[in-house]
Motif scaffolding. Structure first.
Motif, mmCIF file in Angstrom:
data_model
loop_
_atom_site.group_PDB
_atom_site.id
_atom_site.type_symbol
_atom_site.label_atom_id
_atom_site.label_comp_id
_atom_site.label_asym_id
_atom_site.label_seq_id
_atom_site.Cartn_x
_atom_site.Cartn_y
_atom_site.Cartn_z
ATOM 1 N N THR A 175 -76.003 17.126 91.485
ATOM 2 C CA THR A 175 -77.148 17.271 90.591
ATOM 3 C C THR A 175 -76.798 16.715 89.227
ATOM 4 O O THR A 175 -75.622 16.676 88.834
ATOM 5 N N ASN A 176 -77.806 16.332 88.484
ATOM 6 C CA ASN A 176 -77.607 15.881 87.111
ATOM 7 C C ASN A 176 -77.563 17.104 86.203
ATOM 8 O O ASN A 176 -78.497 17.916 86.195
ATOM 9 N N LEU A 177 -76.486 17.225 85.465
ATOM 10 C CA LEU A 177 -76.291 18.375 84.597
ATOM 11 C C LEU A 177 -76.855 18.088 83.221
ATOM 12 O O LEU A 177 -76.562 17.056 82.614
ATOM 13 N N LEU A 178 -77.673 19.004 82.735
ATOM 14 C CA LEU A 178 -78.262 18.870 81.409
ATOM 15 C C LEU A 178 -77.304 19.432 80.363
ATOM 16 O O LEU A 178 -76.634 20.431 80.609
ATOM 17 N N ASN A 179 -77.262 18.798 79.220
ATOM 18 C CA ASN A 179 -76.400 19.230 78.103
ATOM 19 C C ASN A 179 -74.943 19.316 78.543
ATOM 20 O O ASN A 179 -74.239 20.282 78.255
ATOM 21 N N ASN A 180 -74.488 18.302 79.262
ATOM 22 C CA ASN A 180 -73.172 18.374 79.906
ATOM 23 C C ASN A 180 -72.045 17.752 79.090
ATOM 24 O O ASN A 180 -70.929 17.685 79.576
ATOM 25 N N ALA A 181 -72.312 17.272 77.885
ATOM 26 C CA ALA A 181 -71.272 16.610 77.090
ATOM 27 C C ALA A 181 -71.225 17.232 75.700
ATOM 28 O O ALA A 181 -72.264 17.401 75.047
ATOM 29 N N LEU A 205 -65.495 16.902 75.922
ATOM 30 C CA LEU A 205 -65.569 17.589 77.208
ATOM 31 C C LEU A 205 -66.856 17.181 77.905
ATOM 32 O O LEU A 205 -67.935 17.207 77.299
ATOM 33 N N VAL A 206 -66.733 16.813 79.155
ATOM 34 C CA VAL A 206 -67.890 16.389 79.951
ATOM 35 C C VAL A 206 -67.826 17.095 81.290
ATOM 36 O O VAL A 206 -66.775 17.057 81.970
ATOM 37 N N GLU A 207 -68.903 17.751 81.656
ATOM 38 C CA GLU A 207 -68.996 18.319 82.998
ATOM 39 C C GLU A 207 -69.791 17.349 83.867
ATOM 40 O O GLU A 207 -70.866 16.886 83.468
ATOM 41 N N GLN A 208 -69.267 17.056 85.016
ATOM 42 C CA GLN A 208 -69.868 16.050 85.883
ATOM 43 C C GLN A 208 -70.080 16.644 87.268
ATOM 44 O O GLN A 208 -69.257 17.409 87.776
ATOM 45 N N SER A 209 -71.201 16.272 87.885
ATOM 46 C CA SER A 209 -71.518 16.711 89.234
ATOM 47 C C SER A 209 -71.966 15.508 90.044
ATOM 48 O O SER A 209 -72.656 14.618 89.535
ATOM 49 N N SER A 256 -75.739 22.636 82.523
ATOM 50 C CA SER A 256 -74.289 22.592 82.500
ATOM 51 C C SER A 256 -73.731 23.861 81.861
ATOM 52 O O SER A 256 -74.446 24.617 81.190
ATOM 53 N N VAL A 257 -72.437 24.079 82.061
ATOM 54 C CA VAL A 257 -71.807 25.220 81.393
ATOM 55 C C VAL A 257 -71.781 25.017 79.887
ATOM 56 O O VAL A 257 -71.656 25.978 79.132
ATOM 57 N N PHE A 258 -71.904 23.780 79.437
ATOM 58 C CA PHE A 258 -71.879 23.509 77.998
ATOM 59 C C PHE A 258 -73.239 23.700 77.344
ATOM 60 O O PHE A 258 -73.379 23.451 76.145
ATOM 61 N N THR A 259 -74.223 24.147 78.107
ATOM 62 C CA THR A 259 -75.546 24.359 77.523
ATOM 63 C C THR A 259 -75.497 25.398 76.406
ATOM 64 O O THR A 259 -76.160 25.262 75.380
ATOM 65 N N ASP A 260 -74.680 26.444 76.608
ATOM 66 C CA ASP A 260 -74.642 27.545 75.642
ATOM 67 C C ASP A 260 -73.548 27.392 74.601
ATOM 68 O O ASP A 260 -73.253 28.351 73.880
ATOM 69 N N VAL A 261 -72.936 26.218 74.492
ATOM 70 C CA VAL A 261 -71.855 26.084 73.528
ATOM 71 C C VAL A 261 -72.373 26.202 72.100
ATOM 72 O O VAL A 261 -71.644 26.643 71.188
ATOM 73 N N GLY A 262 -73.639 25.859 71.891
ATOM 74 C CA GLY A 262 -74.205 25.982 70.549
ATOM 75 C C GLY A 262 -74.423 27.415 70.132
ATOM 76 O O GLY A 262 -74.591 27.701 68.942
ATOM 77 N N LYS A 263 -74.447 28.339 71.099
ATOM 78 C CA LYS A 263 -74.644 29.752 70.759
ATOM 79 C C LYS A 263 -73.363 30.410 70.272
ATOM 80 O O LYS A 263 -73.405 31.519 69.738
ATOM 81 N N LEU A 264 -72.233 29.764 70.502
ATOM 82 C CA LEU A 264 -70.954 30.345 70.091
ATOM 83 C C LEU A 264 -70.653 30.021 68.637
ATOM 84 O O LEU A 264 -70.872 28.905 68.181
ATOM 85 N N SER A 265 -70.154 30.985 67.956
ATOM 86 C CA SER A 265 -69.676 30.760 66.593
ATOM 87 C C SER A 265 -68.162 30.607 66.669
ATOM 88 O O SER A 265 -67.409 31.591 66.654
#
Length: 1349
Positions: free
Chosen positions: A83-89, A76-80, A142-151
């Motif tokens: 702006t450049n999205l951080l942690n987007n992949a 999954l990749v969020e693209q803009s 990016s919206v994927f920034t917090d994916v590491g917080k999910l279990s």
């Protein structure tokens, strides 16, 4: 003129810059066992567009998420684009599971993004928050920034499909499911059980609050129920499930009504459907689209061999919750394998794969297209299978240029090819783009070197080996690029119209195509079917036929011929000449009658000149207006609007996209201009046979159209070059130092030199310009008249950006932002190449480009070339906006001319290269001829820099030329102070200080009173200056001679080993006796230890100085006005002064003492003899004074002896007294006499004959004295034969027992040839006879000598 858009689109591939995409790896393990059979599903892809992605003020503007599935992995990749999205992949890996095709769905809530993933055994849900804050100006989380917080293993995010509903091991197909299963997950905030429901035609369903469709195959249903495609839509608080089954029927399920509400046979909409019903419908596809105007539309693709069909239906709601389908359109396509398609409220976009495995993309408007004509999308072709290498090209450089061009290969394809080429020996880690290029070079060269078995190769053999190994690596890259280019899906943003083609290894964008590019790129069947063109209404048919001829020319040109044109443009040769050569090649190799077909088509064009004019006008990007400066769009826009506008199309993806679009456009148009130029040359060759208008159009073609085409070709070649030219990486410290150096230019108002620096890493120089200068300027221009709440239309924004950027780069436009930006970012190599390519044919901003070339030379340390360029640019200062802006400054005086202000700026720029500043100031003085103040400032500047360089004499000269008395006095004070501090007292004392001596004394006295005597005793300096002034008088010179005599007497009286004295060396530091060697006058430690430099003078050195001093005194006694000059004159200068006064004895004495050449003495004395011989009585009387000063052996002052005779006697005595090797002095005197046309005295001839008769012969020939030369030859031959040999210095004449004799045959041959051509037959015969006699005697003597024992 404004660019005209066509209906077609072109694919632009936005390749990533990183060598490897930076995915965060997330592994999900629900501890399920792998199913037997190892089912495999094809790779799939999709995309999600935010609802507010088309709104300027939205945080999700121009943002979308795309994904791809492969086996057990979802990427999954969020693209803009803003702006450049951080942690987007992120890469999700599901252990022992396989992701289903279409098994990813994304939904959006007010603050969250919900991602649903379905595998063959599990379902998963990710709830991710949307971040609204900026990290930097061009960075956002990016919206994927917090994916590491999910279990993701928790029940709130994942669930296992119960085995009763799971697979039984039956084989899977990628597009067919037997039943519809709805899996309901509990709310992500509250725990709860997972509900699973299976839908059949006869089943009743309960209301579901949250669900995800998943399809599975069970073995208890008939094949007719197999679902080929599935879509879901929520309408009016109800959920509808649309299923297209393999029995070619479309079924619609209502969740609220818990029933199948609609069933329709799609074959009813297919004409001639006989036999189709028996075919399997596995390839059928289904898509939905909803809009407020049309409601819900359903598009069904029926996969039928050789004739696929799209059927668009509208869902109509009737009373009593009844639904029906209203037929809108039926469209056909002949492509066999449909990969994917998308449906919008008005269009169908589809991607196929043809028989050659190439992608085919088209779109069509299903509402207003009665003809059923699909619109073209020009897909980027794969890279060339073979790279053409010219004979003058290096294989390695050529392959590297192709491989690392921003248009052809992704970095991941190159990395994978490199790993295979290395045979997997090591993994490629984080490597930059430049680092990857070095790795590739090293790998290929290492492989080449390891294959060598011989030690010696010819250059051609080694070149063939290079081509072989580089082509092998290139083939690997082609294979991986082909794999990554496999199309997976197509997505369209319904809000903005953004169209993306999702390929296996990257995402490409579809941009609207300009009309002129559309005509050149279109296939022939499309051109022939078009009835008009948006370029013109009146000449549409002529333009289309002309473009068809241009396309025929393009197809006929081989790679070798195309390279010839490229080489001509690169080497600044004439494009017209290269076009003629290509045309000659086409005519001589026209085996397929291409030229004949073109001629037939040309005869059908009624007005070719007007059609060409239309094309050239559209190709020309020239504009009179300069781009608006960067700034707010309008004063009425709020701060929030301005912030959002500053981010539009600013991400690295957008930068690469826009700049690659410019590159593609310039490449296409460069080919168009090339082929059009060749066609125009063909027109000239055909002449009246194809021109219906006759000679007038031929004249217009030759004088106007062809030069314009040639100019456009050069312009587009330049733009193509710079759009592919890589930007150099410059360290930040060097860039900061460079910008600080450029602040003297005071161009801070220019966006090119603004202090903000992009955090991105541009790949090309055009990307650099787009980031730093062009983007905000162009966005401001686009949105100047647009409301803040308006949508961001994709076609309008991208086409406007591409067109405006190309206009900004266009060489004939007045803007100069591109070179300014290159200069500001230290891209000097690229800037120098840009100026080289544009120089011969562009007449705009000539002076500004010369200035930029000077900057390049200055940065490379070539200061003299830089100064030359700055001087050439000065002539255009008043004409060009950039140079005027360069010269404008509030600190400059209003009276100064722009050119003078320009020189002042160049002075500030060249301060580090001080010698160049002096030359520049000297040039500026000529511009300030009528400005005394400016002249004084420039003279002061020259003085200062000469003084800084230690050029004391030049500094004093500049001081004396200063027209301003106050500045002159300031310079004098600075000169005295600096020379005193440097202890260069000898230089300080020797200057004459004409009309400035009192000021110098006053300055030194003032310094002496203000400083410590122990540190600087300036009173000694004053005493020395007084003595120096005395030495410049006759009495002072007499004292100096007496002092030298006293010193010589003292040294002669002591023992020889002690006969020497010490004096300080010239320029050395003088110290006071008793001064501290470690501390200065202030008591501080000295920075450097004092080095005492002295000269040791022996007796012979003093004797030389005494003779020089005595000659000065002699000169002063005979010519008193020369005393001031003689006091400080050197030995060479004294010789010139003495011979000018007639003191030849003294001059010879100085020459002998200092080992100087006597030529000047002899030349001067000879000239005086000439003047006396042809002078009057007055000159005779004046000569006795200087003759008496020279000691003759016996002066005869009688009536029989004149001054002329005595002068000749003096010259003869010097020749006897000072003999020279090879008669050098005789030759000097004779040359002087002959150059003035004076006959040679007999005594001089007699003496020189005895020394060097051959040289005398050459002198006679040089001055065309043929008779004298002939007489000399006759006498010389007689002397060799024994008659008068003593007069020629010949010891033994020709005989059998004497040594060998010789003649100057070269000079004699020259004499004979001259005599023969000038018809001097008598003299010629005498010389020839004499030579014959001589040769006869030489032959006889030689024979006798050989016979003698």
């Amino acid at each position: 003129m404004a660019a005209v858009l066509e209906r077609s689109f072109i694919e632009i591939c936005g390749f990533e810059r990183e060598t490897l995409p930076r995915f965060r790896e997330v592994t999900v393990n629900l501890e399920v066992a792998a199913l037997p059979g190892g089912q495999k599903f094809p790779d799939s892809a999709g995309a999600f567009h935010y609802e507010e992605s088309g709104k300027l003020l939205s945080v999700t503007s121009n943002r979308f998420i795309h994904w791809s599935t492969s086996g057990d992995t979802v990427q999954l990749v969020e693209q803009s684009l803003d702006t450049n999205l951080l942690n987007n992949a992120v890469r999700l890996k599901f252990i022992h599971c396989t992701v289903l095709p279409g098994g990813v769905a994304i939904q959006e809530t007010l603050n969250n993004v919900i991602i649903l993933v379905c595998t063959n055994q599990t379902v998963h849900r990710l709830v991710l928050p949307i971040h609204h804050e900026l990290v930097t100006e061009l960075h956002m989380q990016s919206v994927f920034t917090d994916v590491g917080k999910l279990s993701l293993q928790d029940s709130a995010h994942s669930a296992i499909i119960p085995s009763s509903a799971g697979l039984t091991g039956s084989p899977f197909t990628s597009t067919a499911w037997l039943s519809i299963m709805v899996v309901t997950l509990p709310s992500h905030n509250t725990p709860g059980p997972v509900a699973v429901l299976e839908l059949r035609r006869s089943s009743m369903m309960q209301r579901l609050s949250g669900w995800m469709p998943s399809a599975m195959m069970r073995g208890d249903h008939s094949p007719a129920d197999l679902v080929s495609s599935l879509c879901v839509r929520e309408l009016e608080e109800d959920s509808f499930i649309f299923a297209l089954c393999q029995d070619h029927k479309l079924r619609m399920w209502s969740v609220r009504e818990q029933a199948c509400l609609l069933e329709a046979d799609m074959l009813d909409y297919m004409p001639a459907c006989r036999g189709v019903k028996r075919l399997s419908g596995q390839g059928h596809r289904l898509r939905l689209a909803f809009s407020a105007s049309t409601g819900l539309c359903v598009c069904v693709y029926l996969s039928v061999p050789q004739r696929g069909q799209f059927t668009v239906l509208q869902l109509i709601a009737t009373d009593n919750q009844r639904y029906s389908l209203d037929h809108i359109s039926t469209l056909f396509s002949s492509q066999e394998t449909l990969v994917d398609f998308s449906l919008t409220s008005s269009d169908i976009w589809a991607v196929w794969v043809d028989e050659s495995n190439s992608s085919v993309v088209k779109y069509i408007n299903f509402e207003h297209n009665t003809a059923g004509q699909w619109n073209q999308v020009f897909v980027q072709p794969p890279p060339e299978e073979e790279v053409h290498i010219g004979v003058d090209q290096d294989p390695r450089e050529t392959y590297l240029e192709v491989l690392f061009s921003p248009l052809r290969f992704t970095a991941s394809a190159i990395v994978k090819a490199l790993q295979i080429f290395r045979r997997g020996s090591e993994r490629i880690s984080e490597v930059s783009w430049e680092g990857l290029k070095k790795e590739v070079t090293l790998a290929v060269e290492s492989e080449l070197q390891s294959s060598l078995t011989e030690f010696e190769f010819s250059q051609e053999e080694y070149r063939q080996l290079q081509v072989e190994f580089w082509s092998r690596f290139y083939s690997c890259c082609l294979q991986y690029q082909e794999v990554q280019s496999e199309p997976l899906s197509l997505t369209v943003n319904p809000s903005t119209g953004l169209v993306c083609l999702l390929r296996k290894g990257f995402v490409s964008f579809l941009l609207p195509c300009f009309a002129v590019d559309h005509l050149y790129l279109s296939y022939d069947e499309y051109l022939s079917s078009e009835e008009d063109t948006p370029l013109t209404e009146e000449l549409g048919r002529d333009v289309l036929q002309l473009v068809q001829c241009v396309r025929a020319i393009s197809d006929a040109i081989s790679g070798e011929m195309a390279y010839e044109m490229e080489k001509a443009l690169e080497h600044l040769q004439s494009p017209e000449r290269a076009a003629e050569l290509i045309l000659e090649h086409l005519l001589s190799n026209d085996s397929e009658n291409v030229i004949e077909d073109i001629q037939n088509k040309l005869q059908d064009i009624r007005n070719p000149a007007a059609a060409m004019m239309v094309l050239l006008r559209e190709l020309d990007l020239e504009t009179d207006s300069e781009p608006a400066a960067e700034g707010p769009v309008t004063p009425g826009h709020s701060l929030n609007v301005r912030i959002n506008l500053s981010q539009v199309m600013g991400s690295s993806s957008a930068v690469s996209l826009v700049c690659q679009a410019v590159c593609h456009m310039t490449m296409t148009r460069a080919l168009f201009c090339r082929d059009l130029l060749i066609l125009q040359k063909l027109y000239l060759r055909f002449g009246d046979n194809v021109f219906l208008g006759g000679g007038a159009q031929l004249l217009q073609l030759q004088q106007d159209l062809i030069p314009r085409s040639s100019h456009l070709l050069s312009s587009y070649h330049l733009l193509k070059h710079i759009s592919q030219s890589p930007a150099s990486s410059v360290p930040v410290d060097i860039l900061d130092a460079h910008l600080q150096h450029l602040t003297v230019l005071e161009l801070s108002d220019s966006p090119s030199l603004s202090s903000h620096r992009s955090v991105l890493s541009p790949q090309t120089v055009v990307e650099l310009v787009y980031q730093t200068v062009a983007r905000k300027m162009m966005v401001s221009q686009i949105f100047s008249q647009q409301h803040a709440d308006a949508l961001l239309p994709w076609s309008h924004i991208t086409s406007s950006l591409v067109h405006l950027l190309a206009q900004l780069l266009w060489p004939n436009n007045p803007g100069f932002q591109f070179p300014e930006c290159l200069m500001a970012n230290c891209q000097y190599t690229q800037l120098q190449e840009y100026v080289r390519l544009i120089g011969p044919w562009c007449q705009v901003n000539v002076g500004s480009r010369r200035f930029m070339m000077g900057q390049c030379y200055l940065a490379n340390g070539e200061g003299q070339k830089a100064l030359q360029c700055f001087q050439e640019a000065a002539t255009e200062v008043e004409k060009e906006e950039f140079l005027l802006r360069l010269t404008g400054s509030e600190e400059e005086e209003s009276a100064s001319t722009p050119r003078l202000q320009y020189y002042n700026k160049m002075h500030l720029l060249l301060q580090q290269g001080t010698p160049l500043v002096i030359q520049l100031a000297s040039l500026a003085i000529t511009e300030a001829a009528n400005d005394v103040n400016s002249q004084a400032a420039l003279r002061t500047r020259i003085f200062k820099h000469h003084l800084d360089l230690g050029h004391n004499s030049e500094a004093y000269e500049a001081l004396t030329q200063n027209p301003d008395c106050s500045m002159q006095l300031d310079c004098l004070r600075q000169l005295v102070v600096v020379l005193c501090e440097r202890s260069q007292l000898h230089d300080l004392v020797q200057f004459p200080y004409v009309n400035l001596h009192d000021e110098v004394v006053s300055i030194i006295e003032s310094r002496a009173r203000g400083l410590d005597l122990l540190a600087h005793n300036y009173y000694e300096l004053l005493w020395g200056m007084r003595l120096g002034r005395e030495v410049r008088t006759r009495q002072g010179l007499q004292k100096q001679v007496n002092c030298y005599l006293s010193a010589l007497t003292c040294l002669r009286l002591i023992r020889p080993e002690y006969a020497w004295i010490v004096q300080p060396a010239s320029g050395a530091v003088y110290e006071r006796p008793g001064a501290s060697p470690k501390r200065n006058s202030d008591g501080e430690f000295s920075s450097e230890p004092v080095r005492r430099q002295v000269d040791i003078l022996e007796l012979k050195d003093l004797e030389k100085e005494y003779i020089l001093s005595r000659s000065r005194l002699t000169l002063a006694q005979h010519h008193p006005p020369s005393a001031a000059i003689a006091g400080s004159a050197s030995a060479e200068e004294m010789v010139a002064l003495l011979v000018q006064t007639g003191l030849f004895d003294s001059a010879l004495s100085v020459c002998q003492t200092f080992d100087l050449n006597l030529t000047s003495v002899y030349e001067s004395l000879t000239f005086k003899c000439i003047k006396l011989q042809f002078g009057g009585e007055e000159s005779q009387n004046e000569a006795w004074s200087w003759l008496a000063a020279n000691q003759l052996s016996s002066v005869v002052n009688t009536k029989e002896s004149s001054a002329t005779d005595e002068a000749w006697r003096l010259l003869a005595s010097y020749l006897d007294r000072y003999p020279s090797s090879n008669g050098r002095h005789h030759r000097c005197v004779i040359n002087k006499l002959l150059s003035h046309g004076v006959p040679l005295p007999d005594w001089l001839l007699k003496s020189y004959k005895a020394v060097d008769a051959a040289s005398l012969l050459r002198l006679f020939l040089n001055f065309d004295l043929l008779e004298a030369a002939a007489e000399l030859v006759l006498e010389f031959i007689d002397a060799l034969l024994g008659r008068g040999h003593q007069y020629y210095g010949i010891q033994r004449p020709l005989s059998a027992t004497s040594s060998s004799v010789w003649l100057p045959y070269t000079s004699i041959d020259q004499l004979l040839q001259t005599l023969e051509t000038q018809t001097n037959s008598t003299i010629y015969k005498k010389v020839r006879d004499k030579l014959d006699d001589y040769h006869r005697l030489v032959e006889q003597t030689t024979k006798r000598r050989l016979i003698a024992p």
